[in-house]
Design a protein around this motif. Structure first.
Motif, PDB file in Angstrom:
ATOM      1  N   THR A 184     -23.132 -48.735  63.173  1.00 25.44           N
ATOM      2  CA  THR A 184     -22.598 -49.758  62.275  1.00 25.44           C
ATOM      3  C   THR A 184     -21.562 -50.616  62.986  1.00 25.44           C
ATOM      4  N   LYS A 185     -20.777 -50.001  63.839  1.00 26.22           N
ATOM      5  CA  LYS A 185     -19.758 -50.735  64.589  1.00 26.22           C
ATOM      6  C   LYS A 185     -20.305 -51.412  65.853  1.00 26.22           C
ATOM      7  N   ASN A 186     -21.569 -51.142  66.187  1.00 28.74           N
ATOM      8  CA  ASN A 186     -22.133 -51.587  67.470  1.00 28.74           C
ATOM      9  C   ASN A 186     -21.327 -51.011  68.635  1.00 28.74           C
ATOM     10  N   ARG A 187     -21.027 -49.745  68.535  1.00 30.50           N
ATOM     11  CA  ARG A 187     -20.183 -49.065  69.516  1.00 30.50           C
ATOM     12  C   ARG A 187     -20.974 -47.943  70.176  1.00 30.50           C
ATOM     13  N   GLY A 188     -20.803 -47.767  71.484  1.00 31.02           N
ATOM     14  CA  GLY A 188     -21.550 -46.759  72.216  1.00 31.02           C
ATOM     15  C   GLY A 188     -20.915 -45.386  72.167  1.00 31.02           C
ATOM     16  N   ARG A 189     -21.682 -44.376  72.580  1.00 35.59           N
ATOM     17  CA  ARG A 189     -21.198 -43.000  72.618  1.00 35.59           C
ATOM     18  C   ARG A 189     -20.112 -42.801  73.661  1.00 35.59           C
ATOM     19  N   ASN A 190     -19.988 -43.757  74.584  1.00 32.57           N
ATOM     20  CA  ASN A 190     -18.956 -43.641  75.614  1.00 32.57           C
ATOM     21  C   ASN A 190     -17.555 -43.837  75.038  1.00 32.57           C
ATOM     22  N   MET A 191     -17.463 -44.240  73.777  1.00 33.98           N
ATOM     23  CA  MET A 191     -16.170 -44.367  73.091  1.00 33.98           C
ATOM     24  C   MET A 191     -16.183 -43.415  71.895  1.00 33.98           C
ATOM     25  N   PRO A 192     -15.856 -42.132  72.112  1.00 33.58           N
ATOM     26  CA  PRO A 192     -15.947 -41.128  71.039  1.00 33.58           C
ATOM     27  C   PRO A 192     -15.088 -41.503  69.836  1.00 33.58           C
ATOM     28  N   VAL A 193     -15.531 -41.038  68.681  1.00 39.67           N
ATOM     29  CA  VAL A 193     -14.841 -41.361  67.432  1.00 39.67           C
ATOM     30  C   VAL A 193     -13.664 -40.409  67.224  1.00 39.67           C
ATOM     31  N   PRO A 194     -12.476 -40.937  66.912  1.00 36.15           N
ATOM     32  CA  PRO A 194     -11.343 -40.064  66.578  1.00 36.15           C
ATOM     33  C   PRO A 194     -11.563 -39.327  65.266  1.00 36.15           C
ATOM     34  N   VAL A 195     -10.719 -38.336  65.015  1.00 39.28           N
ATOM     35  CA  VAL A 195     -10.800 -37.529  63.797  1.00 39.28           C
ATOM     36  C   VAL A 195      -9.481 -37.629  63.032  1.00 39.28           C
ATOM     37  N   LEU A 196      -9.575 -37.879  61.739  1.00 41.95           N
ATOM     38  CA  LEU A 196      -8.404 -37.847  60.861  1.00 41.95           C
ATOM     39  C   LEU A 196      -8.374 -36.524  60.117  1.00 41.95           C
ATOM     40  N   ILE A 197      -7.173 -35.966  59.975  1.00 41.36           N
ATOM     41  CA  ILE A 197      -6.997 -34.713  59.242  1.00 41.36           C
ATOM     42  C   ILE A 197      -5.906 -34.891  58.191  1.00 41.36           C
ATOM     43  N   GLY A 198      -5.905 -33.993  57.215  1.00 42.29           N
ATOM     44  CA  GLY A 198      -4.985 -34.129  56.095  1.00 42.29           C
ATOM     45  C   GLY A 198      -3.791 -33.209  56.109  1.00 42.29           C
ATOM     46  N   SER A 199      -3.693 -32.321  57.135  1.00 42.18           N
ATOM     47  CA  SER A 199      -2.555 -31.410  57.199  1.00 42.18           C
ATOM     48  C   SER A 199      -2.335 -30.947  58.629  1.00 42.18           C
ATOM     49  N   TRP A 200      -1.113 -30.493  58.911  1.00 35.77           N
ATOM     50  CA  TRP A 200      -0.803 -29.949  60.239  1.00 35.77           C
ATOM     51  C   TRP A 200      -1.644 -28.707  60.509  1.00 35.77           C
ATOM     52  N   ARG A 201      -1.864 -27.897  59.498  1.00 37.93           N
ATOM     53  CA  ARG A 201      -2.605 -26.646  59.677  1.00 37.93           C
ATOM     54  C   ARG A 201      -4.013 -26.885  60.208  1.00 37.93           C
ATOM     55  N   MET A 259     -12.436 -35.919  59.034  1.00 36.55           N
ATOM     56  CA  MET A 259     -13.383 -37.031  59.050  1.00 36.55           C
ATOM     57  C   MET A 259     -13.339 -37.751  60.394  1.00 36.55           C
ATOM     58  N   ALA A 260     -14.516 -38.130  60.873  1.00 35.53           N
ATOM     59  CA  ALA A 260     -14.606 -39.031  62.022  1.00 35.53           C
ATOM     60  C   ALA A 260     -14.295 -40.430  61.511  1.00 35.53           C
ATOM     61  N   VAL A 261     -13.244 -41.049  62.049  1.00 33.64           N
ATOM     62  CA  VAL A 261     -12.803 -42.349  61.535  1.00 33.64           C
ATOM     63  C   VAL A 261     -12.451 -43.270  62.689  1.00 33.64           C
ATOM     64  N   SER A 262     -13.050 -44.445  62.687  1.00 33.20           N
ATOM     65  CA  SER A 262     -12.722 -45.501  63.633  1.00 33.20           C
ATOM     66  C   SER A 262     -12.283 -46.721  62.838  1.00 33.20           C
ATOM     67  N   SER A 263     -11.673 -47.682  63.482  1.00 35.48           N
ATOM     68  CA  SER A 263     -11.229 -48.875  62.768  1.00 35.48           C
ATOM     69  C   SER A 263     -12.415 -49.569  62.101  1.00 35.48           C
ATOM     70  N   ALA A 264     -12.188 -50.128  60.926  1.00 40.42           N
ATOM     71  CA  ALA A 264     -13.253 -50.709  60.109  1.00 40.42           C
ATOM     72  C   ALA A 264     -13.549 -52.133  60.554  1.00 40.42           C
ATOM     73  N   ASN A 265     -14.238 -52.232  61.667  1.00 42.12           N
ATOM     74  CA  ASN A 265     -14.607 -53.538  62.212  1.00 42.12           C
ATOM     75  C   ASN A 265     -15.797 -53.382  63.152  1.00 42.12           C
ATOM     76  N   LEU A 266     -16.447 -54.485  63.440  1.00 38.49           N
ATOM     77  CA  LEU A 266     -17.466 -54.489  64.470  1.00 38.49           C
ATOM     78  C   LEU A 266     -16.793 -54.430  65.828  1.00 38.49           C
ATOM     79  N   SER A 267     -17.419 -53.745  66.775  1.00 30.09           N
ATOM     80  CA  SER A 267     -16.835 -53.605  68.105  1.00 30.09           C
ATOM     81  C   SER A 267     -16.547 -54.979  68.696  1.00 30.09           C
ATOM     82  N   GLY A 268     -15.313 -55.147  69.191  1.00 29.38           N
ATOM     83  CA  GLY A 268     -14.908 -56.412  69.787  1.00 29.38           C
ATOM     84  C   GLY A 268     -14.265 -57.382  68.820  1.00 29.38           C
ATOM     85  N   GLN A 269     -14.325 -57.082  67.520  1.00 30.22           N
ATOM     86  CA  GLN A 269     -13.717 -57.940  66.509  1.00 30.22           C
ATOM     87  C   GLN A 269     -12.379 -57.351  66.058  1.00 30.22           C
TER      88      GLN A 269
END
Length: 218
Positions: A55-72, A138-148
């Protein structure tokens, strides 16, 4: 595509329920964070993560970060939380800091070509934290097309991603509008790989030994 106004209590509740259901069945959602809006999927659903990258037009060479809801949750993602990671997360989580750590080998996910590491953040946003409490990491990346430009409002996210996203959670403009700072903590000396919401002097007030990328000798 469904969009919910999270400034309204009833719409927020309905939106969180719909978003959690969407994540559970492998669909994509857009959620607010304290930095920019994020495009999210179930971190443990490889097909959903592939859809996010496509959806982002992003390659696997830029892995997706993960968001978490607690320190634990961080303790369950790594074999050992090092002192630098502990100090940085105590000081800046929830907030605009992403740490790159070595993931636990037992984790069964595919975030891209991560080489055994994962970039993790706990956002300072009540809607994001509520959603993560329902979904888990959750795997979360910025909500944009790659390069935008990264979306700082739900309108901007919709304009770029449109119908490819199942649920949009709209909580108004992002607080900072600047992406998170990323610190690589997989080596002996933590190193900043992207400056963003937290500047270098602020990082060094907590962890004086942290290096900027330009200071690393070749």
């Amino acid at each position: 595509m469904r969009r919910f106004d999270c400034t309204d209590a009833a719409a927020r509740q309905a939106g969180l329920e719909m978003a959690a259901s969407a994540v559970g069945r492998g669909d994509l959602v857009v959620l607010p964070t304290d930095t920019v809006y994020g495009l999210g999927a179930d971190a443990f659903d490889a097909s959903a993560v592939r859809a996010l990258l496509a959806t982002k037009n992003r390659g696997r060479n830029m892995p997706v970060p993960v968001l978490i809801g607690s320190w634990r949750t961080l303790d369950g993602l790594v074999n050992h939380v090092s002192m630098p990671v502990r100090e940085l997360t105590r000081a800046f989580w929830p907030g605009g800091l992403t740490v790159i750590v070595r993931q636990a080998p037992s984790l069964r996910w595919d975030l891209g070509e991560s080489r055994g590491t994962v970039a993790v953040r706990m956002p300072l946003h009540p809607v994001a934290i509520d959603l993560l409490g329902r979904t888990g990491p959750m795997a979360v990346s910025s909500a944009n097309l790659s390069g935008q430009p990264a979306a700082t409002t739900a309108d901007e996210a919709v304009a770029q991603l449109g119908e490819q996203v199942d649920v949009y959670l709209d909580a108004g403009p992002s607080t900072h509008g600047v992406a998170s700072t990323i610190v690589d903590c997989t080596t002996d000396v933590p190193r900043v790989v992207r400056l963003g919401a937290i500047d270098l002097p602020t990082l060094r007030a907590v962890l004086p030994l942290v290096e900027a990328a330009s200071e690393v000798s070749s």
